[in-house]
Design a protein around this motif. Sequence first.
Motif, PDB file in Angstrom:
ATOM      1  N   ARG A 286       0.660  -1.136  -0.280  1.00  0.00           N
ATOM      2  CA  ARG A 286       0.312   0.338  -0.233  1.00  0.00           C
ATOM      3  C   ARG A 286       0.854   1.269  -0.115  1.00  0.00           C
ATOM      4  O   ARG A 286       0.321   2.282  -1.221  1.00  0.00           O
ATOM      5  CB  ARG A 286      -0.844   0.067   1.506  1.00  0.00           C
ATOM      6  N   GLN A 287       2.029   1.217   0.735  1.00  0.00           N
ATOM      7  CA  GLN A 287       2.987   2.597   1.203  1.00  0.00           C
ATOM      8  C   GLN A 287       3.159   2.489  -0.175  1.00  0.00           C
ATOM      9  O   GLN A 287       3.545   3.924  -0.819  1.00  0.00           O
ATOM     10  CB  GLN A 287       3.654   1.847   1.648  1.00  0.00           C
ATOM     11  N   VAL A 288       3.933   1.357  -1.176  1.00  0.00           N
ATOM     12  CA  VAL A 288       4.515   1.942  -2.421  1.00  0.00           C
ATOM     13  C   VAL A 288       3.657   2.373  -3.990  1.00  0.00           C
ATOM     14  O   VAL A 288       3.848   3.005  -4.100  1.00  0.00           O
ATOM     15  CB  VAL A 288       5.082   0.172  -2.876  1.00  0.00           C
ATOM     16  N   ASN A 289       2.924   2.164  -3.458  1.00  0.00           N
ATOM     17  CA  ASN A 289       1.341   2.245  -4.751  1.00  0.00           C
ATOM     18  C   ASN A 289       1.461   4.026  -3.935  1.00  0.00           C
ATOM     19  O   ASN A 289       1.304   4.262  -5.410  1.00  0.00           O
ATOM     20  CB  ASN A 289       0.132   1.557  -4.421  1.00  0.00           C
ATOM     21  N   GLY A 290       1.162   4.302  -3.068  1.00  0.00           N
ATOM     22  CA  GLY A 290       0.980   5.530  -2.921  1.00  0.00           C
ATOM     23  C   GLY A 290       2.087   6.385  -3.152  1.00  0.00           C
ATOM     24  O   GLY A 290       1.806   7.273  -4.335  1.00  0.00           O
ATOM     25  N   LEU A 291       3.335   5.443  -2.931  1.00  0.00           N
ATOM     26  CA  LEU A 291       4.406   6.540  -3.607  1.00  0.00           C
ATOM     27  C   LEU A 291       5.023   6.793  -4.860  1.00  0.00           C
ATOM     28  O   LEU A 291       5.487   7.909  -5.698  1.00  0.00           O
ATOM     29  CB  LEU A 291       5.855   6.289  -2.662  1.00  0.00           C
ATOM     30  N   LEU A 292       5.038   5.942  -5.429  1.00  0.00           N
ATOM     31  CA  LEU A 292       5.311   4.734  -6.976  1.00  0.00           C
ATOM     32  C   LEU A 292       3.309   6.116  -7.468  1.00  0.00           C
ATOM     33  O   LEU A 292       3.712   6.949  -8.765  1.00  0.00           O
ATOM     34  CB  LEU A 292       4.731   3.799  -7.582  1.00  0.00           C
ATOM     35  N   ALA A 293       2.567   6.384  -7.350  1.00  0.00           N
ATOM     36  CA  ALA A 293       1.520   7.117  -7.982  1.00  0.00           C
ATOM     37  C   ALA A 293       1.837   8.438  -7.803  1.00  0.00           C
ATOM     38  O   ALA A 293       1.569   9.817  -8.051  1.00  0.00           O
ATOM     39  CB  ALA A 293       0.087   6.737  -6.862  1.00  0.00           C
ATOM     40  N   GLY A 294       3.173   9.220  -6.237  1.00  0.00           N
ATOM     41  CA  GLY A 294       3.530  10.726  -6.564  1.00  0.00           C
ATOM     42  C   GLY A 294       4.457  11.310  -6.945  1.00  0.00           C
ATOM     43  O   GLY A 294       4.352  11.731  -7.500  1.00  0.00           O
ATOM     44  N   GLY A 295       5.208   8.851  -7.812  1.00  0.00           N
ATOM     45  CA  GLY A 295       6.604  10.126  -8.702  1.00  0.00           C
ATOM     46  C   GLY A 295       8.027   9.993  -8.292  1.00  0.00           C
ATOM     47  O   GLY A 295       8.633  10.920  -8.551  1.00  0.00           O
ATOM     48  N   VAL A 296       7.287   9.063  -6.816  1.00  0.00           N
ATOM     49  CA  VAL A 296       9.111   8.840  -6.547  1.00  0.00           C
ATOM     50  C   VAL A 296       9.806   8.616  -7.168  1.00  0.00           C
ATOM     51  O   VAL A 296       9.849   8.134  -8.075  1.00  0.00           O
ATOM     52  CB  VAL A 296       8.904   8.366  -5.367  1.00  0.00           C
ATOM     53  N   ASP A 297      10.844   8.751  -7.236  1.00  0.00           N
ATOM     54  CA  ASP A 297      12.942   8.994  -8.051  1.00  0.00           C
ATOM     55  C   ASP A 297      13.254   6.829  -7.328  1.00  0.00           C
ATOM     56  O   ASP A 297      14.089   6.514  -7.886  1.00  0.00           O
ATOM     57  CB  ASP A 297      13.596   9.339  -8.544  1.00  0.00           C
ATOM     58  N   GLY A 298      12.711   6.951  -5.881  1.00  0.00           N
ATOM     59  CA  GLY A 298      13.483   5.656  -5.838  1.00  0.00           C
ATOM     60  C   GLY A 298      13.157   5.568  -3.859  1.00  0.00           C
ATOM     61  O   GLY A 298      11.702   6.230  -3.894  1.00  0.00           O
ATOM     62  N   PHE A 299      12.874   4.774  -3.463  1.00  0.00           N
ATOM     63  CA  PHE A 299      12.814   3.944  -1.798  1.00  0.00           C
ATOM     64  C   PHE A 299      13.515   3.737  -1.505  1.00  0.00           C
ATOM     65  O   PHE A 299      15.347   3.683  -1.379  1.00  0.00           O
ATOM     66  CB  PHE A 299      12.150   2.654  -1.848  1.00  0.00           C
ATOM     67  N   ILE A 300      13.648   4.652   0.094  1.00  0.00           N
ATOM     68  CA  ILE A 300      14.797   4.333   1.620  1.00  0.00           C
ATOM     69  C   ILE A 300      13.560   3.912   2.338  1.00  0.00           C
ATOM     70  O   ILE A 300      13.009   3.920   2.492  1.00  0.00           O
ATOM     71  CB  ILE A 300      15.352   5.236   1.639  1.00  0.00           C
ATOM     72  N   LEU A 301      14.547   2.517   2.830  1.00  0.00           N
ATOM     73  CA  LEU A 301      14.293   1.168   3.449  1.00  0.00           C
ATOM     74  C   LEU A 301      15.040   1.860   4.406  1.00  0.00           C
ATOM     75  O   LEU A 301      15.952   1.424   4.954  1.00  0.00           O
ATOM     76  CB  LEU A 301      13.839   0.098   3.149  1.00  0.00           C
ATOM     77  N   GLU A 302      14.109   2.403   6.111  1.00  0.00           N
ATOM     78  CA  GLU A 302      15.299   3.141   6.962  1.00  0.00           C
ATOM     79  C   GLU A 302      14.284   2.030   8.070  1.00  0.00           C
ATOM     80  O   GLU A 302      13.216   2.546   8.193  1.00  0.00           O
ATOM     81  CB  GLU A 302      15.392   4.350   6.788  1.00  0.00           C
ATOM     82  N   THR A 303      16.148   2.560   9.306  1.00  0.00           N
ATOM     83  CA  THR A 303      15.318   2.242  10.428  1.00  0.00           C
ATOM     84  C   THR A 303      15.035   0.189  10.475  1.00  0.00           C
ATOM     85  O   THR A 303      13.844   0.858  11.912  1.00  0.00           O
ATOM     86  CB  THR A 303      14.784   3.459  11.013  1.00  0.00           C
ATOM     87  N   PHE A 304      14.959   0.116  10.161  1.00  0.00           N
ATOM     88  CA  PHE A 304      14.714  -1.819  10.313  1.00  0.00           C
ATOM     89  C   PHE A 304      15.229  -2.002  11.140  1.00  0.00           C
ATOM     90  O   PHE A 304      16.890  -2.073  11.191  1.00  0.00           O
ATOM     91  CB  PHE A 304      14.718  -2.329   8.587  1.00  0.00           C
ATOM     92  N   ALA A 305      15.090  -3.264  11.974  1.00  0.00           N
ATOM     93  CA  ALA A 305      15.425  -4.361  12.917  1.00  0.00           C
ATOM     94  C   ALA A 305      15.724  -5.180  12.751  1.00  0.00           C
ATOM     95  O   ALA A 305      16.780  -6.071  13.741  1.00  0.00           O
ATOM     96  CB  ALA A 305      15.273  -3.429  14.501  1.00  0.00           C
TER      97      ALA A 305
END
Length: 491
Positions: A4-23
């Motif tokens: 759901r998050q990825v779909n929303g960001l793609l619709a917003g036109g992002v150029d890439g993804f940062i997956l951060e602060t995962f433990a």
Amino acid sequence: FFERQVNGLLAGGVDGFILETFADLNEIDCAFTAVRKLGDLPVIAQMTLGQNGKTVYGHTASQIAQELTSIGADVIGLNCSVGPAVMLDAIEDMADTTSVPLSAQPNAGLPRTVRDRKIYMATPEYMAQYACRMVDAGARFVGGCCGTTPDHIKQIRDLVRSDQPRPVMVRVTDVDQERSATLDPVPLEACSAWGRKLSRGEPVVSVEVLPPRGWDRNAIVEPAHELKDAGVDSLAIVDGPRSRSRMGALSAAVIVEQEVGIEAIVHYTCRDRNMLGMISDLLGAAAAGIRNLLVVSGDPSVHGPYPDMTEVFDIDSIGLTNVVTGLNQGLDPAGNSIGDPTKFVQGVVANPGALDLEREVTRFRYKVEAGASFVVTQPIFNPESLEEFLDKIHQWKIPVVAGIWPFLNLRNAEFLANEVPGATVPEKIVDRMRKAQISGDEEALNEGVEIAAEMIDAVRPLVQGFHLSAPSRRVDVALRVLHEAGVSTNT
């Protein structure tokens, strides 16, 4: 969830993804899978580590690098939770494991509480220096996380381009004297050898040692033997420093006193125990023969590797000093008799270099009024700040023991200066270590010992004794400082 998050960001036109602060490696794997399922944009995958260099699930930096490389992330790295020093070590380990570009975004050190606000103390210059070191170690993307300001980023950019707690409520409460009659406390001189020397105005020396992370008793017994043979008055044992698990200070103290015969000073923190637990601990300690305490509030859990750990803080160090005073008069906090009074010689901690010195003086006064027998300062690197502090507290007469910390190397000095709450290290001291480190670790150690000896010489007329840290359990370094400063012991 991630899709759901990825779909929303793609619709917003992002150029890439940062997956951060995962433990959790499994969780970041799920997030990466969701990104790849819906597109092929670049992905930076970043995990977070604790002060021990591992995630809360026990994964090392090398294991993180292997897993994130295997799933196909374009850039892998670390962010948040720790300052630059710990992250540099982890990036070095990751660089030895993978050829994928690395990223590093440490916090701006660890936060200190100033007027109930969390303030990150690492300077832009310090962050920039470590950014360069991370680039040298293999990082290709560097920046900052919590506490990072535009000035930090500007300094990092300029240097890299040119080169390559929770606030604690203070409770000062009086023991209800009406429920049960108080008993006269045992005189300080009769409580312990440490108390006897304090009461007579004689100089004292203690050396602070970290208990082991495991349960090997020899790790605390061997340095205790070395200190006893050298004639040191007391071995101080730290209680869960920086919110990391170690052998309990009370248990270690009992082992040391029974097996070695040197008196222990137990650091006792309010962070991890409720009131009932603390009273039970202290009564048990008294029964086991423990006599010397150093009462501290404790580092907030944000400084440790257990982010989900709860902090108790039923009371802080001032409140606990009141509790111990009551026990020394034969009463628990509810005014109930415990029988014979305990015989604790209780110390407290003060920070002459505090950013808010007036608040520090006020807290010191509360601690003395609550019944403190002596005070140990945070490590002294600026004798003038100690003199100023002593001028402000001269009306409250208790013995002052100066904290002394010998640096092992430059990294040790920079870490203490930028990432340890309560420590204040002037830049001129760090510069001395920086120049010495150019000639290698041995020369850096020599300089660290010399600085510590100079601090002893400078404050000797102002204090009754010294409390030396043995960094990395290097008791030999602490003893060398005492020797070079001409501090006599009981040998």
